[in-house]
Design a protein around this motif. Sequence first.
Motif, PDB file in Angstrom:
ATOM      1  N   THR A 210       0.816  -1.222   0.000  1.00  0.00           N
ATOM      2  CA  THR A 210       0.000   0.000   0.000  1.00  0.00           C
ATOM      3  C   THR A 210       0.850   1.273   0.000  1.00  0.00           C
ATOM      4  O   THR A 210       0.305   2.373   0.082  1.00  0.00           O
ATOM      5  N   LEU A 211       2.163   1.128  -0.118  1.00  0.00           N
ATOM      6  CA  LEU A 211       3.055   2.277   0.052  1.00  0.00           C
ATOM      7  C   LEU A 211       2.836   3.399  -0.960  1.00  0.00           C
ATOM      8  O   LEU A 211       3.173   4.555  -0.688  1.00  0.00           O
ATOM      9  N   GLU A 212       2.290   3.070  -2.129  1.00  0.00           N
ATOM     10  CA  GLU A 212       2.057   4.095  -3.153  1.00  0.00           C
ATOM     11  C   GLU A 212       0.629   4.638  -3.130  1.00  0.00           C
ATOM     12  O   GLU A 212       0.307   5.567  -3.871  1.00  0.00           O
ATOM     13  N   LEU A 213      -0.223   4.089  -2.269  1.00  0.00           N
ATOM     14  CA  LEU A 213      -1.606   4.550  -2.195  1.00  0.00           C
ATOM     15  C   LEU A 213      -1.719   5.830  -1.378  1.00  0.00           C
ATOM     16  O   LEU A 213      -0.896   6.104  -0.508  1.00  0.00           O
ATOM     17  N   ARG A 214      -2.748   6.591  -1.644  1.00  0.00           N
ATOM     18  CA  ARG A 214      -3.016   7.777  -0.842  1.00  0.00           C
ATOM     19  C   ARG A 214      -3.374   7.360   0.581  1.00  0.00           C
ATOM     20  O   ARG A 214      -4.016   6.328   0.798  1.00  0.00           O
ATOM     21  N   VAL A 215      -2.986   8.156   1.531  1.00  0.00           N
ATOM     22  CA  VAL A 215      -3.289   7.867   2.936  1.00  0.00           C
ATOM     23  C   VAL A 215      -4.799   7.742   3.125  1.00  0.00           C
ATOM     24  O   VAL A 215      -5.285   6.862   3.854  1.00  0.00           O
ATOM     25  N   LYS A 216      -5.540   8.600   2.454  1.00  0.00           N
ATOM     26  CA  LYS A 216      -6.997   8.578   2.567  1.00  0.00           C
ATOM     27  C   LYS A 216      -7.574   7.254   2.076  1.00  0.00           C
ATOM     28  O   LYS A 216      -8.520   6.714   2.671  1.00  0.00           O
ATOM     29  N   THR A 217      -6.998   6.710   1.001  1.00  0.00           N
ATOM     30  CA  THR A 217      -7.469   5.434   0.456  1.00  0.00           C
ATOM     31  C   THR A 217      -7.228   4.301   1.448  1.00  0.00           C
ATOM     32  O   THR A 217      -8.115   3.489   1.715  1.00  0.00           O
ATOM     33  N   VAL A 218      -6.021   4.263   1.993  1.00  0.00           N
ATOM     34  CA  VAL A 218      -5.666   3.212   2.951  1.00  0.00           C
ATOM     35  C   VAL A 218      -6.557   3.303   4.188  1.00  0.00           C
ATOM     36  O   VAL A 218      -7.075   2.291   4.682  1.00  0.00           O
ATOM     37  N   LYS A 219      -6.742   4.510   4.683  1.00  0.00           N
ATOM     38  CA  LYS A 219      -7.565   4.705   5.882  1.00  0.00           C
ATOM     39  C   LYS A 219      -9.008   4.269   5.635  1.00  0.00           C
ATOM     40  O   LYS A 219      -9.637   3.640   6.497  1.00  0.00           O
ATOM     41  N   TYR A 220      -9.518   4.584   4.440  1.00  0.00           N
ATOM     42  CA  TYR A 220     -10.895   4.213   4.109  1.00  0.00           C
ATOM     43  C   TYR A 220     -11.089   2.697   4.138  1.00  0.00           C
ATOM     44  O   TYR A 220     -12.012   2.191   4.774  1.00  0.00           O
TER      45      TYR A 220
END
Length: 242
Positions: A210-220
């Motif tokens: 998940t290192l390249e994903l937006r923080v918002k995406t991961v949190k969601y």
Amino acid sequence: MRLVILDNYDLASEWAAKYICNRIIQFKPGQDRYFTLGLPTGLPRNHPESYHSYMWNNFFKHIDIDPNNAHILDGNATDLQAECDAFEKKIKEAGGIDLFVGGIGPDGHIAFNEPGSSLVSRTRLKTLAMDTILANAKYFDGDLSKVPTMALTVGVGTVMDAREVMILITGAHKAFALYKAIEEGVNHMWTVSAFQQHPRTIFVCDEDATLELRVKTVKYFKGLMHVHNKLVDPLYSMKEGN
């Protein structure tokens, strides 16, 4: 689309295994209801690095499956096109694929549908990209001359026809591919992105992926883990399923 994020490779693998177990039991498999897809490297069946050998050594021999119900493409068939056509026919005769399980390469290819593959492709012979050949060299003692340069593979369209698709993505080296898969648009240069348009896709990954994903995406998606975990807990048994 679901994105299930686990802390590490082992937990991601365990979650996926439990999910597959539950889906198979809920499916209530019978003699003509369970179909397995394989992607051979074009090597003889008894070669230790062939997909046939891999599947039997790591999965089939550990379960009570009838060998006649395991269908793996034969990369050594005399007529490769006929082999591919027959495989598509077998899928239809089996009533379609209930659950397709696969992984991706760092360049986002699903099965052996390399960058640039048609997103409506069917089972066929495919030339492998150099990145794929290099990635598989480790299975051949690092000798590139031993690595197959072509392979039979199900097409993107073949997989899209499955009622459900599970894709496993682990490791930082596949983080950009996961980003392309879920945060950007559908693109034939990243064939895994096609599954944005599948009605039932589930991506299972570890934190590193998940290192390249937006923080918002991961949190969601992490916020939905209490829902996702209900898919594997409780873990069903064949006795309960029947």
